[in-house]
Design an enzyme around this catalytic site. Structure first.
Site, PDB file in Angstrom:
ATOM      1  N   SER A 127      45.216  15.131  20.239  1.00 38.05           N
ATOM      2  CA  SER A 127      45.737  16.258  21.008  1.00 38.05           C
ATOM      3  C   SER A 127      45.053  16.248  22.379  1.00 38.05           C
ATOM      4  O   SER A 127      43.834  16.095  22.470  1.00 38.05           O
ATOM      5  CB  SER A 127      45.425  17.569  20.266  1.00 38.05           C
ATOM      6  OG  SER A 127      45.877  18.667  21.008  1.00 38.05           O
ATOM      7  N   SER A 149      52.553  13.912  25.580  1.00 35.48           N
ATOM      8  CA  SER A 149      53.705  14.675  26.073  1.00 35.48           C
ATOM      9  C   SER A 149      53.887  14.473  27.571  1.00 35.48           C
ATOM     10  O   SER A 149      55.022  14.362  28.058  1.00 35.48           O
ATOM     11  CB  SER A 149      53.512  16.164  25.776  1.00 35.48           C
ATOM     12  OG  SER A 149      53.278  16.362  24.416  1.00 35.48           O
ATOM     13  N   SER A 177      50.477  12.262  15.027  1.00 35.48           N
ATOM     14  CA  SER A 177      50.722  11.293  13.932  1.00 35.48           C
ATOM     15  C   SER A 177      49.449  10.510  13.603  1.00 35.48           C
ATOM     16  O   SER A 177      49.386   9.312  13.822  1.00 35.48           O
ATOM     17  CB  SER A 177      51.887  10.359  14.275  1.00 35.48           C
ATOM     18  OG  SER A 177      51.846   9.869  15.589  1.00 35.48           O
TER      19      SER A 177
END
Ligand code: ADX
Length: 213
Positions: A42, A47, A114
């Site tokens: 993260s 993204s 993932s």
């Protein structure tokens, strides 16, 4: 042991063939379909890379679409948490959705932590050779922690988030990713450029002459 994925509970169902083949769909779009699977901690930049690449691709006339972990957990996967079993189910669902996008001839950009190798490998095996491009978005835990764009590392450190990847839940890096993008030592432009170059060099941005493998 985590429950095996894709247990089929509906035996009396039959595959219904369509009248449009994947090569026809790809020819109509002018490029082939593929899933670019961005995996990493993260805050590693998955993204950010996905949305930047999507924009570049769409501006070039490529049918590209981002599937993002945070976003899909608002809908399709809103019933899932972050236990090992729930993450496995999350990746199974996204893998199946990505496979449909690829069959439709799109380049689908999947941005998911993932963290489990077995889950990513499962998605790879569900797809034809070359359809799954695994990209390790690499940044050290310290760097992700320092960035902490959503304040989650701070919350997890304070004990407010259980099973947080990198802190209280493992991250298993890919062993043989098609590409590694280092977001600590390369700029966003360089990383998007590297992915674009990979797609160009491997013929993803052109329609295929023959049948897909
Ligand atoms: S995955 O592990 O199942 O692939 P996914 O990519 O869907 O995760 O969602 C990860 C996002 O959820 C992170 O970017 C972060 O914003 C948020 N998140 C909330 N709780 C956790 C947690 N315990 N571990 C990791 N990410 C979490």
């Amino acid at each position: 042991m985590v429950q095996a994925m894709a247990e089929q509970r509906s035996p009396n169902v039959h595959w219904h063939m369509g009248q449009v083949s994947r090569p026809q769909r790809e020819a109509a779009r002018g490029h082939r379909g593929a899933a670019i699977w961005l995996t990493g901690l993260s805050g590693s930049g998955k993204s950010t890379i996905a949305v930047a690449l999507e924009r570049v691709l769409v501006e070039r006339g490529v049918s590209a679409y981002v599937l993002d972990g945070d976003n899909l957990r608002h809908g399709l996967c809103s019933d899932l948490g972050f236990s090992h079993a729930d993450r496995t189910e999350n990746i199974r669902r996204i893998g199946e959705v990505a496979k449909l996008f690829v069959d439709a001839g799109l380049i689908v950009l999947c941005a998911f932590v993932s963290p489990f190798r077995e889950d990513r490998d499962w998605v790879r095996k569900r797809m034809a050779t070359g359809d799954f491009i695994e990209v390790h978005v690499l940044a050290s835990l310290d760097a992700c922690r320092a960035r902490d764009p959503k304040g989650l590392y701070q919350k997890a450190t304070q004990g407010q988030i259980a099973e947080f990847t990198g802190l209280s839940s493992p991250y298993e890096p890919p062993l043989q990713p098609e590409l590694t993008l280092d977001t600590e030592h390369s700029t966003l432009e360089q990383n998007v450029g590297a992915l674009l170059a990979f797609l160009e060099e491997h013929g993803y941005l052109a329609a295929r002459a023959g049948q897909p493998g």
